[in-house]
Enzyme design. Structure first.
Site, PDB file in Angstrom:
ATOM      1  N   ARG A 289       0.822  -1.211   0.000  1.00 13.96           N
ATOM      2  CA  ARG A 289       0.000   0.000   0.000  1.00 13.96           C
ATOM      3  C   ARG A 289       0.857   1.262   0.000  1.00 13.96           C
ATOM      4  O   ARG A 289       1.940   1.291   0.582  1.00 13.96           O
ATOM      5  CB  ARG A 289      -0.881   0.052   1.249  1.00 13.96           C
TER       6      ARG A 289
ATOM      7  N   SER B 148       7.862  -5.050   6.657  1.00 11.55           N
ATOM      8  CA  SER B 148       7.540  -6.071   7.667  1.00 11.55           C
ATOM      9  C   SER B 148       8.373  -7.340   7.546  1.00 11.55           C
ATOM     10  O   SER B 148       7.848  -8.435   7.323  1.00 11.55           O
ATOM     11  CB  SER B 148       6.062  -6.418   7.564  1.00 11.55           C
TER      12      SER B 148
ATOM     13  N   ASP C  54       6.016  -3.612  10.902  1.00 12.02           N
ATOM     14  CA  ASP C  54       4.565  -3.409  11.013  1.00 12.02           C
ATOM     15  C   ASP C  54       4.062  -3.478  12.458  1.00 12.02           C
ATOM     16  O   ASP C  54       3.112  -2.788  12.826  1.00 12.02           O
ATOM     17  CB  ASP C  54       3.779  -4.389  10.117  1.00 12.02           C
TER      18      ASP C  54
END
Ligand code: BGC
Length: 413
Positions: A82, A146, A200
């Site tokens: 994203r 992440s 994350d």
């Protein structure tokens, strides 16, 4: 007769599922082992070989709610990649304005070269800036990456290893922030301001902490699993300084990589590990997270079918194919009201001939595998909460855990 048949096959199936059912005592043992591994990971001399890496993040405080500004953000490493534009406006009582765009990362890119991957990321960001009319500006960027990284500073972070199906060449051992900046400079059509890179779990803790100041733990149960928490600086031996706190990215997914979870690994867990692209690593993660849960269920169903406890012993091509039983099926099958019906539709789509009892057994299998995942997470979370409590010399700790991840969001229980 029907209910007798049901209970007989349920009893037999339950025997197969026994190894997945962890008692409270077993979970306490697991927690005690993790506690020991936390200390090993934090130790100055023991951390090199520690399966649980306990990585310093250079995040030294949680938000106090007065933060404001205009930022770009990238989020790589979960189900989707994203790109975001986030506006934090303090005056309007913590209003977060957010525009975002999801870009697909094709499977072959996940296994291609690092340069291709970062060029793709830079291109997605470019498209997004155009669509938001932001290309002329140089905004600071938060990069949620992440994967386990040896962080040297907030904007310098060396990838230790890929996980969760990524395996791009030429990135392990390199500074990921530098690779991102280089890709942006190669394009030359826009620029970014200062970069902050976080895991994350850390991003989750920080965004939850923005609203709730007692949040000092972040946890992800998604494609992968992991947690972070605020540790006392005096215990973070790898970073200079004794005062204050620092967020530690535990990388608990690696728990068990030294063999310490052998007693709770089932034959199915061993097959999942063997078939993965990172055999021998992230043992704990492979028992918990979305990338693997569906496959564990599939393997159990295959075995039950072979032993004639399901589908009258008749399998299907789909059931025999790795990856075809998706983790999202587990959530659908465990739905309170439509679960059985969902199970039946899924079994039909997988080319299986089922009777009512089969759909019930499949539901029991899903429930057993996801309950084990939840219990293991709970045990690990309790280990962190206890560590913070003891660090602060408290009898009782009241805290908030920020949680995110597709499994957490989508699973009905
Ligand atoms: C990674 C972690 C990450 C977790 C959840 C794991 O595979 O090693 O860094 O936090 O997945 O996304």
């Amino acid at each position: 007769i029907v209910s007798h048949r049901l209970s007989v096959s349920f009893l037999m199936v339950q025997e197969y599922l026994e190894p997945f059912c962890l008692s409270l005592e077993k979970l306490q043992e697991v927690s005690a082992r993790l506690k020991r591994d936390f200390s090993r990971g934090l130790g100055k001399h023991s951390h090199h070989k520690a399966p649980v890496k306990m990585l310093p993040t250079f995040v030294r405080a949680t938000p106090d709610g007065t933060e404001k500004g205009d930022f770009l953000a990238l989020d790589l490493g979960g189900t989707n990649f994203r790109v975001l534009h986030v506006r934090v406006v303090e005056e309007q009582q913590k209003v977060l304005k957010m525009d975002s765009q999801i870009c697909a990362i094709p499977q072959d890119m996940m296994l291609g070269t690092g340069e291709q991957l970062f060029d793709h990321i830079a291109a997605c960001l470019s498209d997004f800036l155009v669509s938001q009319d932001l290309k002329g500006q140089t905004l600071p960027l938060g990069f949620t990456f992440s994967f386990p990284c040896e962080q040297k500073e907030i904007d310098k972070s060396i990838l230790i290893r890929w996980t969760k199906g990524f395996n791009c060449s030429g990135v392990e051992g390199k500074d990921v922030v530098k690779l991102l900046k280089e890709a942006i400079h190669r394009r030359g059509d826009y620029d970014i301001g200062s970069v902050a890179m976080v895991n994350d779990t850390v991003g989750t803790m920080m965004s939850c902490g923005y609203r709730d100041q007692s949040c000092e733990i972040g946890m992800i149960i998604g494609t992968g699993t992991n947690a972070c928490y605020m540790e006392e600086m005096k215990n973070v031996k790898r970073v200079e300084g004794e005062d204050g706190r620092m967020c530690i990215n535990t990388e608990w997914g690696g728990f068990g990589d030294d063999g310490s979870l052998k007693d709770i690994q089932t034959e199915f867990d061993r097959v999942v590990d063997k078939m993965s692209i990172n055999t021998g690593v992230h043992t704990f993660e492979k028992m918990i997270s979305g990338m693997y849960l569906g496959e564990i269920v599939r393997l159990v169903l295959v075995k039950l079918t072979e032993d004639k406890l399901l589908f009258k012993g008749q399998s299907s091509e789909a059931l025999k194919t790795p990856g075809r039983f998706e983790t999202k099926f587990i959530s659908e099958i465990e739905e309170q009201d439509n679960g059985l019906e969902n199970a039946q539709n899924i079994l039909t789509k997988l080319g299986l001939k089922w009777e009512l009892v089969d759909s019930r057994v499949v539901r029991l299998v899903c429930d057993t595998i996801s309950s084990r995942s939840a219990r293991l997470c709970a045990a690990a979370l309790a280990t962190i909460a206890n560590r913070i409590r003891v660090n602060r010399g408290l009898d009782h700790l009241k805290t908030t855990v920020g949680v995110d991840g597709t499994v957490y969001r989508k699973h009905p229980k």
